[in-house]
Write a protein that holds these residues in place. Sequence first.
Motif, PDB file in Angstrom:
ATOM      1  N   GLY A  18       0.788  -1.233   0.000  1.00 39.80           N
ATOM      2  CA  GLY A  18       0.000   0.000   0.000  1.00 39.80           C
ATOM      3  C   GLY A  18       0.813   1.271   0.000  1.00 39.80           C
ATOM      4  O   GLY A  18       0.276   2.354  -0.250  1.00 39.80           O
ATOM      5  N   GLN A  19       2.112   1.178   0.268  1.00 36.24           N
ATOM      6  CA  GLN A  19       2.953   2.367   0.283  1.00 36.24           C
ATOM      7  C   GLN A  19       3.471   2.680  -1.129  1.00 36.24           C
ATOM      8  O   GLN A  19       3.175   1.985  -2.095  1.00 36.24           O
ATOM      9  N   THR A  20       4.253   3.769  -1.227  1.00 29.47           N
ATOM     10  CA  THR A  20       4.823   4.200  -2.507  1.00 29.47           C
ATOM     11  C   THR A  20       6.303   3.833  -2.571  1.00 29.47           C
ATOM     12  O   THR A  20       7.058   4.102  -1.631  1.00 29.47           O
ATOM     13  N   LEU A  21       6.690   3.234  -3.669  1.00 27.68           N
ATOM     14  CA  LEU A  21       8.081   2.822  -3.891  1.00 27.68           C
ATOM     15  C   LEU A  21       8.768   3.835  -4.809  1.00 27.68           C
ATOM     16  O   LEU A  21       8.240   4.178  -5.869  1.00 27.68           O
ATOM     17  N   THR A  22       9.933   4.314  -4.391  1.00 28.91           N
ATOM     18  CA  THR A  22      10.719   5.247  -5.201  1.00 28.91           C
ATOM     19  C   THR A  22      11.977   4.545  -5.701  1.00 28.91           C
ATOM     20  O   THR A  22      12.767   4.027  -4.900  1.00 28.91           O
ATOM     21  N   LEU A  23      12.152   4.522  -7.019  1.00 34.20           N
ATOM     22  CA  LEU A  23      13.341   3.938  -7.648  1.00 34.20           C
ATOM     23  C   LEU A  23      14.135   5.053  -8.307  1.00 34.20           C
ATOM     24  O   LEU A  23      13.582   5.842  -9.084  1.00 34.20           O
ATOM     25  N   THR A  24      15.438   5.117  -8.007  1.00 30.15           N
ATOM     26  CA  THR A  24      16.280   6.227  -8.454  1.00 30.15           C
ATOM     27  C   THR A  24      17.148   5.812  -9.640  1.00 30.15           C
ATOM     28  O   THR A  24      17.751   4.735  -9.634  1.00 30.15           O
ATOM     29  N   CYS A  25      17.199   6.712 -10.644  1.00 37.23           N
ATOM     30  CA  CYS A  25      18.048   6.500 -11.823  1.00 37.23           C
ATOM     31  C   CYS A  25      18.396   7.846 -12.440  1.00 37.23           C
ATOM     32  O   CYS A  25      17.497   8.665 -12.689  1.00 37.23           O
ATOM     33  N   THR A  26      19.675   8.090 -12.669  1.00 38.64           N
ATOM     34  CA  THR A  26      20.118   9.320 -13.322  1.00 38.64           C
ATOM     35  C   THR A  26      21.118   8.978 -14.432  1.00 38.64           C
ATOM     36  O   THR A  26      21.806   7.960 -14.381  1.00 38.64           O
ATOM     37  N   THR A  27      21.185   9.850 -15.445  1.00 35.05           N
ATOM     38  CA  THR A  27      22.135   9.679 -16.555  1.00 35.05           C
ATOM     39  C   THR A  27      22.916  10.964 -16.746  1.00 35.05           C
ATOM     40  O   THR A  27      22.493  12.046 -16.311  1.00 35.05           O
ATOM     41  N   SER A  28      24.064  10.840 -17.447  1.00 40.13           N
ATOM     42  CA  SER A  28      24.901  12.006 -17.700  1.00 40.13           C
ATOM     43  C   SER A  28      24.368  12.850 -18.853  1.00 40.13           C
ATOM     44  O   SER A  28      24.750  14.002 -19.012  1.00 40.13           O
ATOM     45  N   GLY A  29      23.513  12.283 -19.663  1.00 39.13           N
ATOM     46  CA  GLY A  29      22.919  13.032 -20.762  1.00 39.13           C
ATOM     47  C   GLY A  29      23.770  13.100 -22.006  1.00 39.13           C
ATOM     48  O   GLY A  29      23.423  13.803 -22.947  1.00 39.13           O
ATOM     49  N   ASP A  30      24.912  12.382 -22.051  1.00 38.63           N
ATOM     50  CA  ASP A  30      25.770  12.450 -23.217  1.00 38.63           C
ATOM     51  C   ASP A  30      25.727  11.161 -24.046  1.00 38.63           C
ATOM     52  O   ASP A  30      26.612  10.871 -24.851  1.00 38.63           O
ATOM     53  N   GLY A  31      24.667  10.390 -23.850  1.00 38.32           N
ATOM     54  CA  GLY A  31      24.563   9.137 -24.580  1.00 38.32           C
ATOM     55  C   GLY A  31      23.879   9.320 -25.926  1.00 38.32           C
ATOM     56  O   GLY A  31      23.446  10.421 -26.287  1.00 38.32           O
ATOM     57  N   PRO A  32      23.739   8.244 -26.687  1.00 39.68           N
ATOM     58  CA  PRO A  32      23.088   8.310 -28.000  1.00 39.68           C
ATOM     59  C   PRO A  32      21.595   8.550 -27.848  1.00 39.68           C
ATOM     60  O   PRO A  32      21.022   8.310 -26.791  1.00 39.68           O
ATOM     61  N   PRO A  33      20.938   9.020 -28.911  1.00 40.02           N
ATOM     62  CA  PRO A  33      19.492   9.229 -28.852  1.00 40.02           C
ATOM     63  C   PRO A  33      18.772   7.913 -28.592  1.00 40.02           C
ATOM     64  O   PRO A  33      19.146   6.867 -29.121  1.00 40.02           O
ATOM     65  N   GLY A  34      17.744   8.002 -27.782  1.00 36.25           N
ATOM     66  CA  GLY A  34      16.964   6.816 -27.463  1.00 36.25           C
ATOM     67  C   GLY A  34      16.272   6.972 -26.122  1.00 36.25           C
ATOM     68  O   GLY A  34      16.660   7.802 -25.289  1.00 36.25           O
ATOM     69  N   PRO A  35      15.234   6.200 -25.869  1.00 37.53           N
ATOM     70  CA  PRO A  35      14.452   6.330 -24.630  1.00 37.53           C
ATOM     71  C   PRO A  35      15.138   5.655 -23.443  1.00 37.53           C
ATOM     72  O   PRO A  35      16.067   4.859 -23.599  1.00 37.53           O
ATOM     73  N   VAL A  36      14.653   5.975 -22.255  1.00 35.53           N
ATOM     74  CA  VAL A  36      15.043   5.313 -21.008  1.00 35.53           C
ATOM     75  C   VAL A  36      13.805   4.600 -20.467  1.00 35.53           C
ATOM     76  O   VAL A  36      12.726   5.183 -20.364  1.00 35.53           O
ATOM     77  N   GLY A  95      17.636  -0.068 -38.169  1.00 37.75           N
ATOM     78  CA  GLY A  95      16.371  -0.707 -38.536  1.00 37.75           C
ATOM     79  C   GLY A  95      15.188  -0.196 -37.758  1.00 37.75           C
ATOM     80  O   GLY A  95      14.064  -0.683 -37.945  1.00 37.75           O
ATOM     81  N   GLY A  96      15.397   0.761 -36.876  1.00 35.03           N
ATOM     82  CA  GLY A  96      14.289   1.332 -36.090  1.00 35.03           C
ATOM     83  C   GLY A  96      13.973   0.572 -34.817  1.00 35.03           C
ATOM     84  O   GLY A  96      13.015   0.907 -34.117  1.00 35.03           O
ATOM     85  N   VAL A  97      14.756  -0.458 -34.508  1.00 32.23           N
ATOM     86  CA  VAL A  97      14.532  -1.234 -33.288  1.00 32.23           C
ATOM     87  C   VAL A  97      15.438  -0.695 -32.186  1.00 32.23           C
ATOM     88  O   VAL A  97      16.631  -0.483 -32.413  1.00 32.23           O
ATOM     89  N   ASP A  98      14.855  -0.481 -30.984  1.00 31.62           N
ATOM     90  CA  ASP A  98      15.644   0.025 -29.856  1.00 31.62           C
ATOM     91  C   ASP A  98      16.581  -1.055 -29.347  1.00 31.62           C
ATOM     92  O   ASP A  98      16.178  -2.204 -29.149  1.00 31.62           O
ATOM     93  N   GLU A  99      17.831  -0.689 -29.168  1.00 32.12           N
ATOM     94  CA  GLU A  99      18.824  -1.606 -28.637  1.00 32.12           C
ATOM     95  C   GLU A  99      19.351  -1.059 -27.318  1.00 32.12           C
ATOM     96  O   GLU A  99      19.399   0.155 -27.109  1.00 32.12           O
ATOM     97  N   VAL A 100      19.715  -1.973 -26.407  1.00 32.79           N
ATOM     98  CA  VAL A 100      20.222  -1.570 -25.082  1.00 32.79           C
ATOM     99  C   VAL A 100      21.557  -0.875 -25.247  1.00 32.79           C
ATOM    100  O   VAL A 100      22.487  -1.419 -25.860  1.00 32.79           O
ATOM    101  N   SER A 101      21.652   0.328 -24.685  1.00 37.75           N
ATOM    102  CA  SER A 101      22.902   1.068 -24.690  1.00 37.75           C
ATOM    103  C   SER A 101      23.601   0.956 -23.338  1.00 37.75           C
ATOM    104  O   SER A 101      24.778   0.625 -23.257  1.00 37.75           O
ATOM    105  N   ARG A 102      22.881   1.235 -22.282  1.00 38.14           N
ATOM    106  CA  ARG A 102      23.414   1.152 -20.931  1.00 38.14           C
ATOM    107  C   ARG A 102      22.288   0.715 -19.996  1.00 38.14           C
ATOM    108  O   ARG A 102      21.100   0.930 -20.270  1.00 38.14           O
ATOM    109  N   HIS A 103      22.642   0.158 -18.871  1.00 38.61           N
ATOM    110  CA  HIS A 103      21.618  -0.201 -17.883  1.00 38.61           C
ATOM    111  C   HIS A 103      22.243  -0.197 -16.495  1.00 38.61           C
ATOM    112  O   HIS A 103      23.462  -0.327 -16.318  1.00 38.61           O
ATOM    113  N   GLY A 104      21.399  -0.036 -15.494  1.00 39.16           N
ATOM    114  CA  GLY A 104      21.863  -0.017 -14.114  1.00 39.16           C
ATOM    115  C   GLY A 104      22.101  -1.430 -13.598  1.00 39.16           C
ATOM    116  O   GLY A 104      21.780  -2.432 -14.254  1.00 39.16           O
ATOM    117  N   LYS A 105      22.658  -1.491 -12.403  1.00 41.57           N
ATOM    118  CA  LYS A 105      22.993  -2.788 -11.806  1.00 41.57           C
ATOM    119  C   LYS A 105      21.779  -3.503 -11.234  1.00 41.57           C
ATOM    120  O   LYS A 105      21.874  -4.678 -10.848  1.00 41.57           O
TER     121      LYS A 105
END
Length: 230
Positions: A18-36, A95-105
């Motif tokens: 019933g509580q709220t879970l907060t998950l933290t993630c930050t990036t440097s902003g200098d990566g290739p175009p693409g979503p997170v 080809g327009g398919v999103d590929e993993v660039s970086r990910h957290g641990k």
Amino acid sequence: GAQAGLQQPQDKVSVAVGQTLTLTCTTSGDGPPGPVKWLKGWGSGNQTVYEQKGSFPRVTRVVSGSNTDFSIDISDVQLEDAGTYYCVKFRKSVGGVDEVSRHGKGTVVSVHETAVVPSMVAAAVVLCFLLLLGLFIALCMYRRKRRGETESRCLARLAAVGSFSPTPLRCCAGTPGTPSHRLCALLQQSSKEDNDIHYADLQPLPAAPRHGRSPGAACSEYASIRVAAK
């Protein structure tokens, strides 16, 4: 593996149902175009928890519109939300398919039932006791009121009947030689246990000619007064 430029600092997080879970993630902003995106699990069985497009009713961004802070809040956590969450940076491929660039641990999330606080239990017990006490007092007052109303109706009915049972006449009289003053009292007992007394003050009339009247007979007059005996 995790790469530089994307930080997911939380190793483990424990949250109650019933509580709220907060998950933290930050990036440097200098990566290739693409979503997170946020994924629950890794590999072919992963589940998309949040991405910038789409509808996720329980998930909101901590910093809305930020290009570097992708922390999220998951509201109304349930037991099935337990698992490992990954913050993943994707890049657009030719080809327009999103590929993993970086990910957290990854952040391991455990969900537990809400513990019952002892003080809350004590407060609940006290509240129940007060409610029962109030109910008992109200019941006693109601029964006393009903008993009083019943007695009042009985007394009113007896008073309306107004039946009295007179007792024998008791008379205190002087002897023929004393002043001619007699005081007689008639005691009547009512059904309400009140005594009504009738007083009769007997005084002989002046002497009158006797015409065939038997010796010793005398006439008298009286007045009657009725009062309630205390």
